[in-house]
Write a protein that holds these residues in place. Structure first.
Motif, PDB file in Angstrom:
ATOM      1  N   ILE A   1       0.298 -21.559  -3.938  1.00  0.00           N
ATOM      2  CA  ILE A   1       1.729 -21.908  -3.937  1.00  0.00           C
ATOM      3  C   ILE A   1       2.568 -20.702  -3.531  1.00  0.00           C
ATOM      4  O   ILE A   1       3.529 -20.836  -2.767  1.00  0.00           O
ATOM      5  CB  ILE A   1       2.152 -22.443  -5.326  1.00  0.00           C
ATOM      6  N   GLN A   2       2.213 -19.520  -4.034  1.00  0.00           N
ATOM      7  CA  GLN A   2       2.966 -18.320  -3.668  1.00  0.00           C
ATOM      8  C   GLN A   2       2.875 -18.064  -2.162  1.00  0.00           C
ATOM      9  O   GLN A   2       3.858 -17.650  -1.539  1.00  0.00           O
ATOM     10  CB  GLN A   2       2.470 -17.102  -4.467  1.00  0.00           C
ATOM     11  N   ALA A   3       1.712 -18.308  -1.554  1.00  0.00           N
ATOM     12  CA  ALA A   3       1.560 -18.140  -0.103  1.00  0.00           C
ATOM     13  C   ALA A   3       2.405 -19.161   0.651  1.00  0.00           C
ATOM     14  O   ALA A   3       3.017 -18.833   1.681  1.00  0.00           O
ATOM     15  CB  ALA A   3       0.091 -18.259   0.300  1.00  0.00           C
ATOM     16  N   LEU A   4       2.460 -20.374   0.153  1.00  0.00           N
ATOM     17  CA  LEU A   4       3.305 -21.397   0.786  1.00  0.00           C
ATOM     18  C   LEU A   4       4.777 -21.007   0.692  1.00  0.00           C
ATOM     19  O   LEU A   4       5.530 -21.140   1.660  1.00  0.00           O
ATOM     20  CB  LEU A   4       3.062 -22.764   0.143  1.00  0.00           C
ATOM     21  N   LEU A   5       5.186 -20.495  -0.460  1.00  0.00           N
ATOM     22  CA  LEU A   5       6.573 -20.046  -0.623  1.00  0.00           C
ATOM     23  C   LEU A   5       6.879 -18.854   0.285  1.00  0.00           C
ATOM     24  O   LEU A   5       7.979 -18.767   0.843  1.00  0.00           O
ATOM     25  CB  LEU A   5       6.857 -19.670  -2.077  1.00  0.00           C
TER      26      LEU A   5
ATOM     27  N   GLY B   1     -14.525 -28.848   2.202  1.00  0.00           N
ATOM     28  CA  GLY B   1     -15.930 -28.699   2.541  1.00  0.00           C
ATOM     29  C   GLY B   1     -16.428 -27.278   2.323  1.00  0.00           C
ATOM     30  O   GLY B   1     -17.222 -26.750   3.101  1.00  0.00           O
ATOM     31  N   MET B   2     -15.947 -26.656   1.252  1.00  0.00           N
ATOM     32  CA  MET B   2     -16.376 -25.284   0.935  1.00  0.00           C
ATOM     33  C   MET B   2     -16.675 -25.183  -0.546  1.00  0.00           C
ATOM     34  O   MET B   2     -16.338 -26.081  -1.311  1.00  0.00           O
ATOM     35  CB  MET B   2     -15.317 -24.256   1.355  1.00  0.00           C
ATOM     36  N   THR B   3     -17.279 -24.099  -0.924  1.00  0.00           N
ATOM     37  CA  THR B   3     -17.560 -23.875  -2.342  1.00  0.00           C
ATOM     38  C   THR B   3     -16.305 -23.338  -3.024  1.00  0.00           C
ATOM     39  O   THR B   3     -15.410 -22.782  -2.368  1.00  0.00           O
ATOM     40  CB  THR B   3     -18.709 -22.869  -2.520  1.00  0.00           C
ATOM     41  N   LYS B   4     -16.277 -23.485  -4.350  1.00  0.00           N
ATOM     42  CA  LYS B   4     -15.155 -22.924  -5.109  1.00  0.00           C
ATOM     43  C   LYS B   4     -15.107 -21.411  -4.941  1.00  0.00           C
ATOM     44  O   LYS B   4     -14.022 -20.840  -4.801  1.00  0.00           O
ATOM     45  CB  LYS B   4     -15.268 -23.286  -6.587  1.00  0.00           C
ATOM     46  N   SER B   5     -16.264 -20.762  -4.909  1.00  0.00           N
ATOM     47  CA  SER B   5     -16.264 -19.303  -4.756  1.00  0.00           C
ATOM     48  C   SER B   5     -15.696 -18.890  -3.402  1.00  0.00           C
ATOM     49  O   SER B   5     -15.001 -17.877  -3.298  1.00  0.00           O
ATOM     50  CB  SER B   5     -17.665 -18.724  -4.972  1.00  0.00           C
ATOM     51  N   SER B   6     -15.947 -19.684  -2.362  1.00  0.00           N
ATOM     52  CA  SER B   6     -15.357 -19.385  -1.050  1.00  0.00           C
ATOM     53  C   SER B   6     -13.842 -19.525  -1.100  1.00  0.00           C
ATOM     54  O   SER B   6     -13.110 -18.721  -0.532  1.00  0.00           O
ATOM     55  CB  SER B   6     -15.917 -20.315   0.025  1.00  0.00           C
ATOM     56  N   LEU B   7     -13.380 -20.541  -1.802  1.00  0.00           N
ATOM     57  CA  LEU B   7     -11.939 -20.746  -1.943  1.00  0.00           C
ATOM     58  C   LEU B   7     -11.315 -19.583  -2.718  1.00  0.00           C
ATOM     59  O   LEU B   7     -10.274 -19.046  -2.328  1.00  0.00           O
ATOM     60  CB  LEU B   7     -11.675 -22.078  -2.641  1.00  0.00           C
ATOM     61  N   TYR B   8     -11.992 -19.166  -3.793  1.00  0.00           N
ATOM     62  CA  TYR B   8     -11.485 -18.039  -4.586  1.00  0.00           C
ATOM     63  C   TYR B   8     -11.509 -16.725  -3.797  1.00  0.00           C
ATOM     64  O   TYR B   8     -10.747 -15.815  -4.106  1.00  0.00           O
ATOM     65  CB  TYR B   8     -12.279 -17.876  -5.887  1.00  0.00           C
ATOM     66  N   TYR B   9     -12.345 -16.636  -2.796  1.00  0.00           N
ATOM     67  CA  TYR B   9     -12.350 -15.450  -1.940  1.00  0.00           C
ATOM     68  C   TYR B   9     -11.006 -15.313  -1.228  1.00  0.00           C
ATOM     69  O   TYR B   9     -10.491 -14.214  -1.046  1.00  0.00           O
ATOM     70  CB  TYR B   9     -13.491 -15.538  -0.917  1.00  0.00           C
ATOM     71  N   HIS B  10     -10.429 -16.425  -0.845  1.00  0.00           N
ATOM     72  CA  HIS B  10      -9.168 -16.420  -0.103  1.00  0.00           C
ATOM     73  C   HIS B  10      -7.931 -16.448  -1.001  1.00  0.00           C
ATOM     74  O   HIS B  10      -6.903 -15.862  -0.656  1.00  0.00           O
ATOM     75  CB  HIS B  10      -9.126 -17.605   0.874  1.00  0.00           C
ATOM     76  N   PHE B  11      -8.027 -17.136  -2.132  1.00  0.00           N
ATOM     77  CA  PHE B  11      -6.896 -17.258  -3.052  1.00  0.00           C
ATOM     78  C   PHE B  11      -7.409 -17.181  -4.483  1.00  0.00           C
ATOM     79  O   PHE B  11      -8.401 -17.828  -4.823  1.00  0.00           O
ATOM     80  CB  PHE B  11      -6.158 -18.592  -2.852  1.00  0.00           C
ATOM     81  N   ALA B  12      -6.715 -16.447  -5.323  1.00  0.00           N
ATOM     82  CA  ALA B  12      -7.133 -16.263  -6.711  1.00  0.00           C
ATOM     83  C   ALA B  12      -7.027 -17.552  -7.526  1.00  0.00           C
ATOM     84  O   ALA B  12      -7.625 -17.656  -8.590  1.00  0.00           O
ATOM     85  CB  ALA B  12      -6.301 -15.164  -7.368  1.00  0.00           C
ATOM     86  N   GLY B  13      -6.276 -18.515  -7.032  1.00  0.00           N
ATOM     87  CA  GLY B  13      -6.119 -19.782  -7.747  1.00  0.00           C
ATOM     88  C   GLY B  13      -5.006 -20.602  -7.126  1.00  0.00           C
ATOM     89  O   GLY B  13      -4.439 -20.235  -6.090  1.00  0.00           O
ATOM     90  N   LYS B  14      -4.684 -21.711  -7.780  1.00  0.00           N
ATOM     91  CA  LYS B  14      -3.646 -22.608  -7.255  1.00  0.00           C
ATOM     92  C   LYS B  14      -2.297 -21.904  -7.177  1.00  0.00           C
ATOM     93  O   LYS B  14      -1.543 -22.111  -6.231  1.00  0.00           O
ATOM     94  CB  LYS B  14      -3.528 -23.855  -8.129  1.00  0.00           C
ATOM     95  N   GLU B  15      -2.003 -21.090  -8.174  1.00  0.00           N
ATOM     96  CA  GLU B  15      -0.720 -20.371  -8.187  1.00  0.00           C
ATOM     97  C   GLU B  15      -0.590 -19.464  -6.959  1.00  0.00           C
ATOM     98  O   GLU B  15       0.473 -19.376  -6.342  1.00  0.00           O
ATOM     99  CB  GLU B  15      -0.598 -19.559  -9.473  1.00  0.00           C
ATOM    100  N   ALA B  16      -1.675 -18.812  -6.576  1.00  0.00           N
ATOM    101  CA  ALA B  16      -1.655 -17.937  -5.402  1.00  0.00           C
ATOM    102  C   ALA B  16      -1.450 -18.747  -4.125  1.00  0.00           C
ATOM    103  O   ALA B  16      -0.796 -18.277  -3.177  1.00  0.00           O
ATOM    104  CB  ALA B  16      -2.952 -17.137  -5.321  1.00  0.00           C
TER     105      ALA B  16
END
Length: 186
Positions: A58-62, A41-56
């Motif tokens: 996954i890196q946070a989960l790891l 329920g957020m914008t893509k830009s809001s998501l990119y504010y927190h993580f640079a992308g899907k890879e980031a």
């Protein structure tokens, strides 16, 4: 699209939770940033504010999994060596397994190619247990003993595989893992 405001740390935690669910359900490659943003329920830009992308993400989960292994290593440093240390350590690992770690294991099972790529980049979760096993058994332990020790820590993953297609709950999976670890460390 309606957006929901959360505190920064809450937002990151929620992004990680939802991403793990979607990556497990749809696959890492099959889940887009748009899919994540919509599910949150957020914008893509809001998501990119927190993580640079899907890879980031996954890196946070790891990094979270690595911190759990580091906690186990720290605990091992406070324990008296003895013949029961492997059992105590492996059961501690199982007992600390919650829904998020189980979901992470399901993600790993469902996303083999992604996990292989991450392992090559230093995200080899199974390899992290080499240090755990080395601390417990010592550097000169024979290979069969080392393998059995690694198996003792891998019983939740094995139980998840065995539970595929079965009406097994997380409690059932953890109970089976606990019993298997006890048998392996007898």
């Amino acid at each position: 699209m309606s957006t929901t405001r959360r505190a920064g740390s809450e937002t990151r935690t929620e992004i990680l939770r939802v991403a793990l669910e979607l990556f497990t359900e749809r696959g890492f490659e099959g889940t887009s940033i748009r899919d994540l943003a919509e599910a949150l329920g957020m914008t893509k830009s809001s998501l990119y504010y927190h993580f640079a992308g899907k890879e980031a993400i996954i890196q946070a989960l790891l990094a979270s999994r690595r911190a759990e292994v580091e906690d186990l290593l720290e605990w091992l440093g406070t324990q008296e060596p003895g013949p029961d240390l492997l059992r105590r350590a492996a059961l501690r690992w199982i007992d600390s397994t919650g829904p998020e770690r189980i979901l992470g294991m399901r993600f790993a099972h469902a996303n083999g190619p992604t996990m292989s790529r991450l392992a090559a980049q230093g995200g080899n979760i199974r390899g992290w247990f080499d240090e755990v096993v080395g601390r417990i058994l010592g550097p000169d332990a024979p290979m069969p003993s080392r393998l059995r020790a690694r198996m003792a820590f891998d019983t939740v993953s094995a139980a998840l595989f065995a539970a595929q297609g079965q009406p097994a709950s997380e409690a059932d999976i953890l109970a089976a893992a606990r019993a298997a670890t006890i048998a392996l460390t007898a």
